[in-house]
Scaffold this motif. Sequence first.
Motif, PDB file in Angstrom:
ATOM      1  N   UNK A  24       1.034  -1.125  -0.038  1.00 54.06           N
ATOM      2  CA  UNK A  24      -0.035  -0.032   0.040  1.00 54.06           C
ATOM      3  C   UNK A  24       0.896   1.295  -0.002  1.00 54.06           C
ATOM      4  N   UNK A  28       0.699   4.113  -2.636  1.00 55.00           N
ATOM      5  CA  UNK A  28       0.456   5.691  -2.350  1.00 55.00           C
ATOM      6  C   UNK A  28       1.388   6.539  -3.000  1.00 55.00           C
ATOM      7  N   UNK A  79      -3.513   0.186  -2.827  1.00 52.11           N
ATOM      8  CA  UNK A  79      -4.394   0.924  -2.303  1.00 52.11           C
ATOM      9  C   UNK A  79      -5.772   0.886  -2.708  1.00 52.11           C
ATOM     10  N   UNK A  82      -7.176  -2.439  -1.177  1.00 52.74           N
ATOM     11  CA  UNK A  82      -7.396  -2.150   0.266  1.00 52.74           C
ATOM     12  C   UNK A  82      -8.871  -1.428   0.502  1.00 52.74           C
TER      13      UNK A  82
ATOM     14  N   UNK B 143      -3.833  10.613   0.963  1.00 55.44           N
ATOM     15  CA  UNK B 143      -4.283  10.181  -0.315  1.00 55.44           C
ATOM     16  C   UNK B 143      -5.447   8.865  -0.176  1.00 55.44           C
ATOM     17  N   UNK B 144      -5.096   8.075   1.115  1.00 55.39           N
ATOM     18  CA  UNK B 144      -5.851   6.954   1.200  1.00 55.39           C
ATOM     19  C   UNK B 144      -7.303   7.370   1.582  1.00 55.39           C
ATOM     20  N   UNK B 147      -9.204   8.666  -1.374  1.00 55.27           N
ATOM     21  CA  UNK B 147      -9.434   7.327  -2.087  1.00 55.27           C
ATOM     22  C   UNK B 147     -10.584   6.689  -1.694  1.00 55.27           C
TER      23      UNK B 147
END
Lengths: 217, 255
Positions: A24, A28, A79, A82, B143-144, B147
């Motif tokens: 991940x 990213x 990601x 996930x 960013x996660x 997203x």
Amino acid sequence: MHIAEGVLPPVILASCAILSAGGVCIGLKKLDYDRIMTTAILSASFFVASLIHIPIGPVSGHLILNGLLGLMLGWVAFPAILVALTLQAILFQFGGITSLGVNTLNMALPPVLCFYIFRPMLSKGTFSLRMAAFLCGMSAVAFSALLTSGTLALGGDSFLNSAKILLISSVPVMVIEGLITAVVVGFLAKVSPQIFDFKITAPDPVMAAQTSSSATE
Amino acid sequence: MSLESFAEGTSPFHTMDAASKVVAATLFSICTALLTSISTACVALVIGITLLCIAQLPIKTLCRRLLFINAFIAFLWLTLPVSTAGTPVYSLGGFTVTQEGIDLTLLITLKSNAIITTFIALLATSNVTDIGSGFAKLHVPQKLSLLFLFTWRYIHVILEEYKRLSTAATLRGFIPTTNSHTYKTYANLIAMVLVKSHDRAERVSNAMKLRGFDGTFHSLHRTQAQATDAVVAAIIAFLGTALFAADYFQLTELL
């Protein structure tokens, strides 16, 4: 192919979680803000694909599409997958917090490998493009099934039978995934090649117009 | 189809801050996953069910969900008891059911359901958007979290688009069966959905940039974190840790 909570021993859960976290992080790092939208769409389609039931003989299976994600995203598939798996865990309780690492690794590592093996073939002509997409869709599912049953088998000898059944039952899904990935990638290459962030063989535009209209009408 | 079927309600868990719930659920799940004895796993399941009772969720949907999740567990019940080595309990036509096999499967069933019930009570009672901003609060990479929120948004767009196209296909007499025509139709459908969503996302992205989007979302119905939220989260996390300690030091055998 989600492994449920409380099934695997802690050592495997922890080591898979660490490996996934690594994937991940790389993903990213490679993801720039301009590509977040495209990634979100693919991540959402991975989520929606699992809700689409497709007849396979007497039973029905669901699509996975992780090969498609791999071809289009590379490491960013980590990601993306996930996020989709987290949403599935929150909304439907498929998998869960402690098995998130295992499930992410099992679903996301194969597409990343496929990306490196098949991506060069995507820019070498139409036939090569279709072949690469077919093989990518097929082998991503095959490898995911292998990894899932592998981790299950690592849980102890008693899981060996369950692992074998799991592996055999995913063979028809592999073929269908391959077919569907081939058509989808061919279609996207014709109709909207800008969706890929690398150069791709674009078949002639006349055919593209025909295909897109026949699918929308 | 309603995706967030458990998020509507007025129970204490529905109004609790999402970030504290994420922390509590994670700690409790990890501790429960580490349990090795059936007695502690039973206690964990009781805690999970108690949390579910506090959350006051619609019983019918809840039962259907739990049944569905236990399908994987049922699959394990079919294979594990006969393939584990140990003291035979019952044998029929070459298959021997062992005590160890039954114990192992029972342990997995209890642990799995304990985690799932806690998970539903704590996390499924929140809006996904609140959980997304909860992640941001917990310092999940920006960013996660972005997203996560965008994916949640596009799941609805894609589902809607997919439904529209598949209704159109059904109206034109498309009946899914096992043949390559079906698979090709599905593939074209999926590709078309992807193209349309991509175009739409491009437009949205440009519009957001034009309005000076700086990578953060401002939620309209933000649940305010309260001191009680932290306390409740701490209690749940403590229960999990206590269970793990009891299991690790085999305290139940002393009783």
